[in-house]
Design a protein around this motif. Structure first.
Motif, PDB file in Angstrom:
ATOM      1  N   ARG A  89      62.071 -70.994 -83.884  1.00 33.63           N
ATOM      2  CA  ARG A  89      62.034 -71.857 -85.062  1.00 33.63           C
ATOM      3  C   ARG A  89      60.765 -71.620 -85.887  1.00 33.63           C
ATOM      4  N   GLN A 122      64.663 -80.852 -89.105  1.00 34.32           N
ATOM      5  CA  GLN A 122      63.925 -80.371 -87.930  1.00 34.32           C
ATOM      6  C   GLN A 122      62.418 -80.260 -88.163  1.00 34.32           C
ATOM      7  N   ASP A 127      52.743 -79.161 -83.799  1.00 31.18           N
ATOM      8  CA  ASP A 127      52.967 -77.785 -83.350  1.00 31.18           C
ATOM      9  C   ASP A 127      52.102 -76.805 -84.111  1.00 31.18           C
ATOM     10  N   SER A 137      63.103 -79.495 -77.570  1.00 27.03           N
ATOM     11  CA  SER A 137      63.751 -79.536 -78.888  1.00 27.03           C
ATOM     12  C   SER A 137      63.023 -78.593 -79.836  1.00 27.03           C
ATOM     13  N   GLN A 138      63.716 -78.158 -80.838  1.00 29.62           N
ATOM     14  CA  GLN A 138      63.088 -77.265 -81.802  1.00 29.62           C
ATOM     15  C   GLN A 138      62.580 -78.048 -83.003  1.00 29.62           C
ATOM     16  N   GLN A 139      62.382 -79.355 -82.834  1.00 34.89           N
ATOM     17  CA  GLN A 139      61.742 -80.189 -83.865  1.00 34.89           C
ATOM     18  C   GLN A 139      60.303 -79.704 -84.053  1.00 34.89           C
ATOM     19  N   LEU A 140      59.898 -79.514 -85.306  1.00 34.32           N
ATOM     20  CA  LEU A 140      58.538 -79.035 -85.569  1.00 34.32           C
ATOM     21  C   LEU A 140      57.730 -80.082 -86.316  1.00 34.32           C
ATOM     22  N   ALA A 146      53.498 -74.233 -78.088  1.00 40.29           N
ATOM     23  CA  ALA A 146      54.583 -74.293 -79.071  1.00 40.29           C
ATOM     24  C   ALA A 146      54.962 -72.887 -79.527  1.00 40.29           C
ATOM     25  N   LYS A 183      58.710 -72.650 -78.965  1.00 38.20           N
ATOM     26  CA  LYS A 183      59.456 -72.889 -80.206  1.00 38.20           C
ATOM     27  C   LYS A 183      59.409 -71.673 -81.128  1.00 38.20           C
TER      28      LYS A 183
END
Ligand code: PRT
Ligand code: MG
Length: 216
Positions: free
Chosen positions: A201, A47, A68, A2-5, A194, A198
């Motif tokens: 993002r 996010q 992250d 997921s691109q959750q930070l 990360a 990621k």
């Protein structure tokens, strides 16, 4: 993935001085850690969330990927060692200096000239060890977790290694700065995995932080 930070920050000066950088990236923290007891704070971006940890724990959360990215002082990063962390940006916030200080009546230069073995109290054991080793000064380091300024006043140590900003804490305790070890500011630290997984993002946020701190 997921691109959750998740961003790790400490309460106080780092949190406050990071807010304008986040705003430059379009991120607003919607809760105040000084009034809320929550340790996970939401932002206007679903996010992105902020976790509140002790300043010296920020590198650990980021190293293990529980966060992250994060913001930590050079003092803290030096003690941690920086393992597993990518440190792309000096944010030039929470500035101060790392210094050696002694009681006003103690002749530090003379003690050093005479080759005396000094007792030094500090939270920054690695930084202190390296500093005195590079000068060839023999020291016994005493690890403390806070209020270093008290140590010379009650005979625990001859000197302290601590952070100084305005100098008013030293003055209030009749201590004087005798050596300047390094300039300190806070850096952005990013988990290395990360950064790869990621990147899409993270990169715009890193870019916004970079340009917001460039003119400081
Ligand atoms: O407070 P806590 O034990 O939770 O952790 P912390 O002290 O590591 O966190 P915090 O939030 O106080 O500091 C976070 C970061 O801010 C540090 O890691 C530094 O990189 C940076 N910073 C900038 C400072 C200061 N300025 C500073 N002045 N950190 C601490 N101080 C303290 C210093 O240790 C001394 O006791 O303030 C006192 C001196 O201030 P003056 O203005 O009287 O000289
Ligand atoms: Mg503090």
């Amino acid at each position: 993935m997921s691109q959750q930070l998740t961003l790790a920050l400490s309460k106080g000066r780092i949190f406050e001085e990071t807010l304008p950088l986040l705003e430059a990236a379009g991120i607003k923290v919607t809760e105040d850690p000084e009034t809320s007891r929550k340790l996970i704070l939401q932002t206007n971006d679903p996010q992105v969330r902020v976790i509140i940890v002790r300043a010296s724990d920020v590198p650990t959360y980021v190293q293990y990927g529980a966060a992250d990215f994060g913001v930590a002082g050079k003092d803290v990063l030096y003690e941690h060692g920086g393992e597993g962390l990518y440190q792309p940006i000096d944010l030039k916030i929470a500035k101060c200096r790392m210094s050696v200080a002694v009681s006003a009546g103690f002749d530090y230069q003379n003690a050093v000239r005479q080759g005396a073995r000094l007792r030094v109290a500090t939270k920054y054991v690695e930084t202190a060890r390296e500093h005195f080793a590079s000068k060839g000064v023999h020291v016994d380091l005493i690890k403390l977790y806070g209020s270093m300024e008290l140590a010379p006043l009650v005979g625990l140590s001859d000197a302290i290694v601590d952070l100084v900003s305005t100098g008013s804490t030293l003055r209030a305790n009749n201590l004087v700065e005798v050596e300047h070890i390094m300039e300190i500011s806070s850096r952005l630290v990013v988990n290395q995995a990360a950064l790869k997984l990621k990147r899409e993002r993270l990169q715009p946020i890193l870019d916004a932080f970079e340009s917001a701190s460039r003119n400081k």
